[in-house]
Design a protein around this motif. Structure first.
Motif, PDB file in Angstrom:
ATOM      1  N   MET A   1       0.804  -1.135   0.024  1.00 34.89           N
ATOM      2  CA  MET A   1      -0.032  -0.121  -0.113  1.00 34.89           C
ATOM      3  C   MET A   1       0.776   1.153   0.025  1.00 34.89           C
ATOM      4  O   MET A   1       2.157   1.348   0.721  1.00 34.89           O
ATOM      5  N   GLU A   2       0.484   2.118  -0.742  1.00 33.31           N
ATOM      6  CA  GLU A   2       1.448   3.430  -0.843  1.00 33.31           C
ATOM      7  C   GLU A   2       0.906   4.388   0.408  1.00 33.31           C
ATOM      8  O   GLU A   2      -0.095   4.586   0.737  1.00 33.31           O
ATOM      9  N   VAL A   3       2.285   4.966   0.784  1.00 32.67           N
ATOM     10  CA  VAL A   3       1.978   5.970   1.939  1.00 32.67           C
ATOM     11  C   VAL A   3       1.505   7.154   1.558  1.00 32.67           C
ATOM     12  O   VAL A   3       1.857   7.768   0.283  1.00 32.67           O
ATOM     13  N   GLN A   4       0.468   7.758   2.075  1.00 35.73           N
ATOM     14  CA  GLN A   4      -0.221   8.894   1.584  1.00 35.73           C
ATOM     15  C   GLN A   4       0.227   9.994   2.828  1.00 35.73           C
ATOM     16  O   GLN A   4       0.191   9.775   3.999  1.00 35.73           O
ATOM     17  N   VAL A   5       0.267  11.202   2.521  1.00 32.94           N
ATOM     18  CA  VAL A   5       0.614  12.422   3.534  1.00 32.94           C
ATOM     19  C   VAL A   5      -0.693  12.844   3.836  1.00 32.94           C
ATOM     20  O   VAL A   5      -1.946  13.040   3.041  1.00 32.94           O
ATOM     21  N   ALA A   6      -0.883  12.849   5.304  1.00 28.12           N
ATOM     22  CA  ALA A   6      -2.103  13.368   5.684  1.00 28.12           C
ATOM     23  C   ALA A   6      -2.358  15.032   5.546  1.00 28.12           C
ATOM     24  O   ALA A   6      -1.476  15.726   5.220  1.00 28.12           O
ATOM     25  N   PRO A   7      -3.526  15.440   5.277  1.00 28.99           N
ATOM     26  CA  PRO A   7      -3.832  16.697   4.676  1.00 28.99           C
ATOM     27  C   PRO A   7      -3.441  17.755   5.926  1.00 28.99           C
ATOM     28  O   PRO A   7      -3.641  17.385   7.218  1.00 28.99           O
ATOM     29  N   LEU A   8      -3.176  18.820   5.659  1.00 27.91           N
ATOM     30  CA  LEU A   8      -2.896  19.970   6.639  1.00 27.91           C
ATOM     31  C   LEU A   8      -4.476  20.422   7.215  1.00 27.91           C
ATOM     32  O   LEU A   8      -5.064  20.776   6.327  1.00 27.91           O
ATOM     33  N   ARG A   9      -4.627  20.347   8.640  1.00 24.14           N
ATOM     34  CA  ARG A   9      -5.881  20.558   9.186  1.00 24.14           C
ATOM     35  C   ARG A   9      -5.974  22.098   9.341  1.00 24.14           C
ATOM     36  O   ARG A   9      -4.748  22.823   9.593  1.00 24.14           O
ATOM     37  N   ALA A  10      -6.951  22.637   9.143  1.00 22.59           N
ATOM     38  CA  ALA A  10      -7.047  24.100   9.435  1.00 22.59           C
ATOM     39  C   ALA A  10      -6.562  24.617  10.809  1.00 22.59           C
ATOM     40  O   ALA A  10      -6.726  23.646  11.799  1.00 22.59           O
ATOM     41  N   TRP A  11      -6.137  25.764  10.958  1.00 22.06           N
ATOM     42  CA  TRP A  11      -5.479  26.296  12.244  1.00 22.06           C
ATOM     43  C   TRP A  11      -6.633  26.180  13.171  1.00 22.06           C
ATOM     44  O   TRP A  11      -6.411  26.014  14.172  1.00 22.06           O
ATOM     45  N   ASP A  12      -7.664  26.738  13.061  1.00 18.51           N
ATOM     46  CA  ASP A  12      -8.968  27.067  13.946  1.00 18.51           C
ATOM     47  C   ASP A  12      -9.371  25.293  14.161  1.00 18.51           C
ATOM     48  O   ASP A  12      -9.943  25.333  15.319  1.00 18.51           O
ATOM     49  N   ASP A  13      -8.946  24.121  13.554  1.00 19.79           N
ATOM     50  CA  ASP A  13      -9.361  22.901  14.018  1.00 19.79           C
ATOM     51  C   ASP A  13      -8.070  22.473  14.885  1.00 19.79           C
ATOM     52  O   ASP A  13      -8.270  21.642  15.829  1.00 19.79           O
ATOM     53  N   PHE A  14      -7.040  22.899  14.541  1.00 16.79           N
ATOM     54  CA  PHE A  14      -5.747  22.363  15.243  1.00 16.79           C
ATOM     55  C   PHE A  14      -5.684  23.023  16.748  1.00 16.79           C
ATOM     56  O   PHE A  14      -5.333  22.457  17.612  1.00 16.79           O
ATOM     57  N   PHE A  15      -5.836  24.398  16.500  1.00 21.67           N
ATOM     58  CA  PHE A  15      -5.609  25.132  17.816  1.00 21.67           C
ATOM     59  C   PHE A  15      -6.763  26.128  18.038  1.00 21.67           C
ATOM     60  O   PHE A  15      -6.620  27.385  18.148  1.00 21.67           O
ATOM     61  N   PRO A  16      -8.139  25.506  18.188  1.00 18.29           N
ATOM     62  CA  PRO A  16      -9.120  26.509  18.639  1.00 18.29           C
ATOM     63  C   PRO A  16      -9.260  26.802  20.081  1.00 18.29           C
ATOM     64  O   PRO A  16      -8.283  26.763  20.711  1.00 18.29           O
TER      65      PRO A  16
END
Length: 188
Positions: free
Chosen positions: A1-16
């Motif tokens: 299986m190919e390794v996928q890079v996870a998407p960059l989460r929005a800043w307000d989701d990451f550090f609300p």
């Protein structure tokens, strides 16, 4: 299986705001561990960006020592993972006490780096990003998208770099085993 890079989460989701953060239940280590693993998988690209920023700043100030420190940590990590896969006692310890396993790796790296170079580079360039990731992953509450993404990673529908690291630390087998147990119960 190919390794996928996870998407960059929005800043307000990451550090609300503080409403999405909570102190973990220190009495239930498995629940706390599950929260940390879930957040490490879900926010892995955000963590990579924060770590890259800290590492870049420290690397700019002291590039040779940062290179030496990073190399030592990677080699010590790979050595501990290899030994733990070949020794049952260490494998059980790694599975039961993953945080202790990481602390042993960091302390071993610290002592090696103290002989080779600048300890402050290790403290700020390597340990600080790991500490920031661990604190955020411990305090951040999970949401529905987080749980769904982690289930996909856990059952093998998706493979990411953090998933590979967590597999090396044997932190994802439990979710696969729980899913297999659940499926077998449903079939009955």
């Amino acid at each position: 299986m190919e390794v996928q890079v996870a998407p960059l989460r929005a800043w307000d989701d990451f550090f609300p705001g503080s409403d999405r953060f909570s102190r973990p239940d220190f009495k239930d280590i498995s629940k706390w561990n599950n929260r940390v693993v879930s957040n490490l998988l879900y926010y892995q690209t955000n963590y990579l960006m924060v770590a890259a920023a800290v590492i870049s700043i420290v690397g700019f100030l002291s590039p040779l020592n940062m290179l030496i420190g990073g190399t030592v940590v990677v080699l010590v990590f790979m050595g501990f993972v290899w030994v733990s896969h070949n020794k049952d006692i260490l494998r059980r310890m790694k599975k039961q006490y993953p945080t202790s396993f990481v602390v042993v790796i960091m302390l071993s790296s610290y002592f090696l780096i103290s002989y080779l170079g600048d300890v402050m580079v290790f403290m700020f360039g390597i340990t600080l990003p790991l500490l920031l990731m661990f604190v955020h992953a411990s305090l951040r509450l999970r949401n529905i998208k987080n749980k769904l993404e982690n289930k996909m990673e856990g059952i093998g529908l998706k493979k990411t770099p953090m998933g590979i690291i967590l597999d090396a630390l044997e932190q994802q087998e439990d979710s696969i085993n729980k899913l297999a147990d659940y499926i077998s119960k449903v079939k009955e």
